[in-house]
Design a protein around this motif. Structure first.
Motif, mmCIF file in Angstrom:
data_model
loop_
_atom_site.group_PDB
_atom_site.id
_atom_site.type_symbol
_atom_site.label_atom_id
_atom_site.label_comp_id
_atom_site.label_asym_id
_atom_site.label_seq_id
_atom_site.Cartn_x
_atom_site.Cartn_y
_atom_site.Cartn_z
ATOM 1 N N ASN A 84 2.752 -1.787 13.217
ATOM 2 C CA ASN A 84 2.990 -1.506 11.805
ATOM 3 C C ASN A 84 3.725 -0.169 11.673
ATOM 4 O OD1 ASN A 84 1.329 -3.800 11.031
ATOM 5 N ND2 ASN A 84 -0.415 -2.523 11.580
ATOM 6 N N LEU A 85 4.604 -0.068 10.680
ATOM 7 C CA LEU A 85 5.386 1.144 10.446
ATOM 8 C C LEU A 85 4.793 1.945 9.294
ATOM 9 C CD1 LEU A 85 7.947 2.889 10.933
ATOM 10 C CD2 LEU A 85 9.113 1.416 9.249
ATOM 11 N N TRP A 86 4.557 3.248 9.533
ATOM 12 C CA TRP A 86 4.054 4.165 8.515
ATOM 13 C C TRP A 86 5.180 5.110 8.120
ATOM 14 C CZ3 TRP A 86 -1.231 4.149 6.934
ATOM 15 C CH2 TRP A 86 -2.032 3.220 7.616
ATOM 16 N N VAL A 87 5.340 5.332 6.808
ATOM 17 C CA VAL A 87 6.450 6.127 6.289
ATOM 18 C C VAL A 87 5.923 7.122 5.263
ATOM 19 C CG1 VAL A 87 8.662 6.080 5.068
ATOM 20 C CG2 VAL A 87 8.054 4.196 6.613
ATOM 21 N N THR A 88 6.284 8.404 5.427
ATOM 22 C CA THR A 88 5.949 9.379 4.381
ATOM 23 C C THR A 88 7.019 9.305 3.303
ATOM 24 O OG1 THR A 88 7.127 11.136 5.553
ATOM 25 C CG2 THR A 88 4.769 10.943 5.967
ATOM 26 N N ASP A 89 6.566 9.109 2.061
ATOM 27 C CA ASP A 89 7.436 8.940 0.899
ATOM 28 C C ASP A 89 7.294 10.197 0.045
ATOM 29 O OD1 ASP A 89 9.060 7.826 -1.023
ATOM 30 O OD2 ASP A 89 7.579 6.388 -1.743
ATOM 31 N N ALA A 90 8.077 11.235 0.364
ATOM 32 C CA ALA A 90 7.830 12.588 -0.140
ATOM 33 C C ALA A 90 7.889 12.698 -1.656
ATOM 34 C CB ALA A 90 8.822 13.563 0.478
ATOM 35 N N LEU A 91 8.941 12.171 -2.261
ATOM 36 C CA LEU A 91 9.089 12.328 -3.716
ATOM 37 C C LEU A 91 8.029 11.554 -4.485
ATOM 38 C CD1 LEU A 91 12.962 12.247 -4.243
ATOM 39 C CD2 LEU A 91 11.453 14.176 -3.811
ATOM 40 N N ASN A 92 7.422 10.580 -3.844
ATOM 41 C CA ASN A 92 6.368 9.800 -4.496
ATOM 42 C C ASN A 92 4.973 10.225 -4.061
ATOM 43 O OD1 ASN A 92 8.103 8.128 -6.063
ATOM 44 N ND2 ASN A 92 8.607 6.968 -4.212
ATOM 45 N N ALA A 93 4.884 11.304 -3.279
ATOM 46 C CA ALA A 93 3.607 11.890 -2.866
ATOM 47 C C ALA A 93 2.656 10.838 -2.290
ATOM 48 C CB ALA A 93 2.953 12.610 -4.050
ATOM 49 N N ARG A 94 3.170 10.068 -1.332
ATOM 50 C CA ARG A 94 2.362 9.002 -0.756
ATOM 51 C C ARG A 94 2.830 8.694 0.663
ATOM 52 N NH1 ARG A 94 4.657 3.546 -3.985
ATOM 53 N NH2 ARG A 94 6.813 3.724 -3.219
ATOM 54 N N VAL A 95 1.981 7.975 1.398
ATOM 55 C CA VAL A 95 2.335 7.431 2.707
ATOM 56 C C VAL A 95 2.172 5.925 2.627
ATOM 57 C CG1 VAL A 95 1.767 7.347 5.154
ATOM 58 C CG2 VAL A 95 1.617 9.520 3.922
ATOM 59 N N LEU A 96 3.193 5.194 3.064
ATOM 60 C CA LEU A 96 3.195 3.739 2.981
ATOM 61 C C LEU A 96 3.082 3.110 4.363
ATOM 62 C CD1 LEU A 96 6.128 3.230 0.442
ATOM 63 C CD2 LEU A 96 3.681 3.204 -0.059
ATOM 64 N N MET A 97 2.448 1.947 4.432
ATOM 65 C CA MET A 97 2.381 1.183 5.672
ATOM 66 C C MET A 97 3.041 -0.171 5.459
ATOM 67 S SD MET A 97 0.980 -1.440 7.551
ATOM 68 C CE MET A 97 -0.658 -1.932 7.021
ATOM 69 N N TYR A 98 4.029 -0.477 6.326
ATOM 70 C CA TYR A 98 4.705 -1.769 6.318
ATOM 71 C C TYR A 98 4.195 -2.576 7.503
ATOM 72 C CZ TYR A 98 8.099 0.570 3.239
ATOM 73 O OH TYR A 98 8.700 1.263 2.218
ATOM 74 N N PRO A 99 3.584 -3.734 7.273
ATOM 75 C CA PRO A 99 3.078 -4.521 8.409
ATOM 76 C C PRO A 99 4.214 -5.010 9.279
ATOM 77 C CG PRO A 99 2.995 -5.807 6.387
ATOM 78 C CD PRO A 99 3.379 -4.412 5.981
ATOM 79 N N THR A 100 3.925 -5.212 10.549
ATOM 80 C CA THR A 100 4.955 -5.609 11.499
ATOM 81 C C THR A 100 5.665 -6.888 11.089
ATOM 82 O OG1 THR A 100 5.370 -6.050 13.848
ATOM 83 C CG2 THR A 100 3.285 -6.861 12.947
ATOM 84 N N THR A 101 4.972 -7.776 10.372
ATOM 85 C CA THR A 101 5.585 -9.027 9.931
ATOM 86 C C THR A 101 6.660 -8.815 8.884
ATOM 87 O OG1 THR A 101 3.738 -9.278 8.384
ATOM 88 C CG2 THR A 101 3.590 -10.466 10.477
ATOM 89 N N ASN A 102 6.675 -7.632 8.230
ATOM 90 C CA ASN A 102 7.657 -7.360 7.177
ATOM 91 C C ASN A 102 8.856 -6.567 7.676
ATOM 92 O OD1 ASN A 102 5.715 -8.535 5.601
ATOM 93 N ND2 ASN A 102 5.602 -6.914 4.076
ATOM 94 N N LEU A 103 8.909 -6.273 8.975
ATOM 95 C CA LEU A 103 9.919 -5.342 9.468
ATOM 96 C C LEU A 103 11.216 -6.009 9.911
ATOM 97 C CD1 LEU A 103 7.698 -2.819 11.456
ATOM 98 C CD2 LEU A 103 8.519 -2.688 9.093
#
Length: 622
Positions: A284-303
């Motif tokens: 799974n891919l984790w991404v820091t979304d700075a302007l939205n003050a959050r961290v998102l996780m994209y499951p491997t099936t969505n990549l």
């Protein structure tokens, strides 16, 4: 002129200052040590396990003392200026993106406060290699204009995000002082620079900040100025190569050409100045979304899909998940973030986030859920404070932390001499009991392993084998969370499996549990039958997968190795190996794709001109 990363990035792309602090991270195995690029304090801090709230670092690189933040100009071999990215290679060498000095430094273990780097990338070789800063006197193909992150691929090559020049550079192994880059991603050649040079597209970048490789060797880049994350397949890792997957922007007619922050509004598919990337053990891919003050996780099936959706979010309230973006939403606390910089995930599933504006590093323990609270904070006395160097700069404070990575094999100096010891927790590691109550069930299509958690364990390792005639199937998964008591795996119908489990605590691994044997259900992967052909002249034979559709798509690259020789290509389920001497026997190994690389077929055969496997056609098979 000296500057921190935030100032330099503003000159590159018109995004908020906090977004420009984003940088690199790393995933770990049984994490024992964490390196944090303490950006505004011009140092890299080293923390050792066990990790605790308000923990003090044990080493500070870039400073002569753990409580100073000096920034000499010109730089020295032991100084740093706004470090942002950190990565550790397989030999334990630490690479630091020294953003304000336009260089990447290599530090060799054992690590100690105030030690000197061994070489610099981005500056000319020779006597001044470690004492020159911005601007670099090196040729354009050897400069790194304000590097924000770095990573080492499986071959030991060093990849650097050149933030100022909007490109990602490859420095081939072995890494040497003043080395010239051989590849430039984001530009047409290794001397070109500029945000979206030629226009926003498949092959351009604008102020990128981080990069990571997935298990298949594909390169992922946080293209911060374009508010997107790009994936470059392994085959496209050449100068001017094109991305094939884009996250953060809409799919369809505008794919790879739009760059609006939160395009269409804050949602599961939007991004605003993404900066930090990390992959967990599940892919799974984790991404820091700075302007939205959050961290998102994209499951491997969505990549594999443009504009795909994230399915987990931390930093914003669960009640407004994926629709709110207020920094410190509801007030600073254990569930809030303000300009998250970098994320890394260790093998136990713990998620580490550098929370730049709050001057702290947050640790979220699994299971991860939307809007959850962090369990630990490092750099602040508690979850409600956010002052830089709170109480005065010390080993326990942070100021605008940027990069973070985890390691299992760091070393720390025992003093001023040459002797050193591994960084470990104090005392003798305690004995660890084997897991108890280990059992398994086999519903359709799977096997479910079950056990009683061991209180002293920090993670678990599960392994299994299965034999049926000529075919051996085996696999393992390491770093299952300490809180876990089950694991579900795909299984093949009618095959007998033997499973065992070990507990892990730091560097200590328990004896195996009792073994469990049972029969599985139908395969979720389905490399179900192979036919081996020989006698094709020049010492060649072919392996055909009789179930192409279920073997991870046939053409998607199921690996095969024959006595160390890799196959040429996977041609719709067929693999060919050439130039084998007559005789043998040869061992053929066929593996699953993508990771984990479970072994699906192991055949030991002679090679004497046969046109089907010994004993008749259609064998061996599952």
């Amino acid at each position: 002129m000296k500057m921190h990363r935030v100032v330099a990035c503003l000159a590159v792309v018109a995004v908020l200052a906090v977004a420009a602090l984003l940088s690199s991270c790393g995933g770990g195995q049984s994490t024992q040590y964490v390196f944090v690029a303490d950006n505004a304090n011009n140092r890299v801090l080293v923390y050792d396990a066990p990790f605790t709230a308000n923990q003090s670092a044990i080493v500070a690189l870039g400073q002569g003392d753990i409580s100073t933040n000096e920034q000499p100009d010109p730089p020295t071999a032991a100084s740093l200026s706004g470090p942002s990215g950190v990565a550790v290679d397989n030999a334990g060498n630490l690479y630091v993106s020294d953003f304000g000095n336009c260089r990447v430094l290599q530090f060799k273990p054992p690590f100690s406060t105030g030690m000197s780097a061994t070489l610099a990338i981005g500056q000319i070789s020779g006597a001044t290699n470690l004492t020159t800063g911005c601007p670099s006197a090196a040729a354009a193909s050897a400069t790194v204009g304000m590097p924000s992150a770095n990573a080492i691929d499986s071959a030991g090559n060093l990849w650097v995000v050149d933030n100022f020049n909007s490109r990602v550079l490859n420095f081939p192994a072995p890494v040497t002082a003043g080395e010239t880059a051989s590849i430039a991603i984001g530009q047409a050649n290794t001397s070109a620079s500029g945000c979206n040079n030629g226009g926003t597209g498949l092959a351009t970048l604008c102020g990128p900040t981080d990069l990571k490789f997935d298990a298949a060797g594909n390169l992922w880049v946080a293209d911060t100025g374009n508010n997107r994350v790009l994936m470059y397949p392994l085959a496209n890792l050449t100068t001017g190569g094109s991305a094939t997957v884009e996250l953060g922007q809409p799919a369809g007619a505008t794919a790879f050409t739009s760059s609006t922050a939160d395009n269409g509004g804050v949602s599961t598919t939007s991004l605003g100045a993404p900066g930090g990337l990390a992959f967990d053990l599940a892919g799974n891919l984790w991404v820091t979304d700075a302007l939205n003050a959050r961290v998102l996780m994209y499951p491997t099936t969505n990549l594999k899909t443009n504009g795909a959706a994230a399915t987990l979010e931390v930093g914003q309230p669960a009640a407004t998940a994926f629709t709110s973006n207020t920094p410190n939403n509801g007030g600073i606390g254990p569930s809030t973030l303000s300009a998250p910089g970098v994320v890394t995930v260790d093998s136990s599933g713990n998620v580490y986030v550098t929370d730049i504006v709050n001057n702290r590093t947050m640790v979220f323990e699994p299971p991860i859920s939307n809007g959850m609270n962090a369990t630990l904070v490092i750099g602040q006395p508690d979850f409600t404070q956010d002052a830089a160097n709170n109480g005065g700069e010390s080993a326990a404070t942070q100021s605008e932390p940027a990069g973070i990575t985890a390691s299992t094999s760091a070393m720390i100096s025992t003093g001023t001499g040459a002797s050193s010891t591994p960084i470990t927790t104090s005392g003798t590691p305690p004995a660890l009991a084997a897991p108890t109550g280990f059992s398994a069930a086999s519903p359709a299509n799977k096997i479910i392993a079950i056990w009683t958690p061991e209180s002293a364990a920090t993670s678990y390792n599960l392994s299994w084998t299965s034999n049926s005639g000529n075919l051996l199937q085996s696999g393992s998964v390491n770093g299952l969370p300490a809180t876990a008591n089950t694991y579900t795996m795909a299984a093949t119908n009618g095959r007998s499996y033997t499973l065992s489990l070990t507990a892990v605590s730091g560097s200590v691994t328990s004896a195996p549990s009792n073994t469990v044997s049972l029969t599985g259900g139908a395969s979720a992967y389905g490399c179900t039958q192979f036919v081996v052909f020989g006698g094709f002249g020049g010492g060649a034979f072919i392996v055909s997968n009789a179930d192409k559709q279920n073997c991870q798509g046939g053409t998607r690259g199921v690996p095969m190795v024959v006595d160390g020789r890799s196959t040429t290509t996977d041609n719709n389920g067929y693999w060919q190996v050439d130039n084998l001497p007559t005789g043998g026997p040869y061992t053929i190994i066929i593996q699953s794709f993508p990771y984990p690389l479970d072994v699906y077929g192991v055949f030991t055969i002679p090679f004497n001109g046969f046109t089907s496997c010994p004993g008749g056609s259609g064998c061996p098979g599952i």
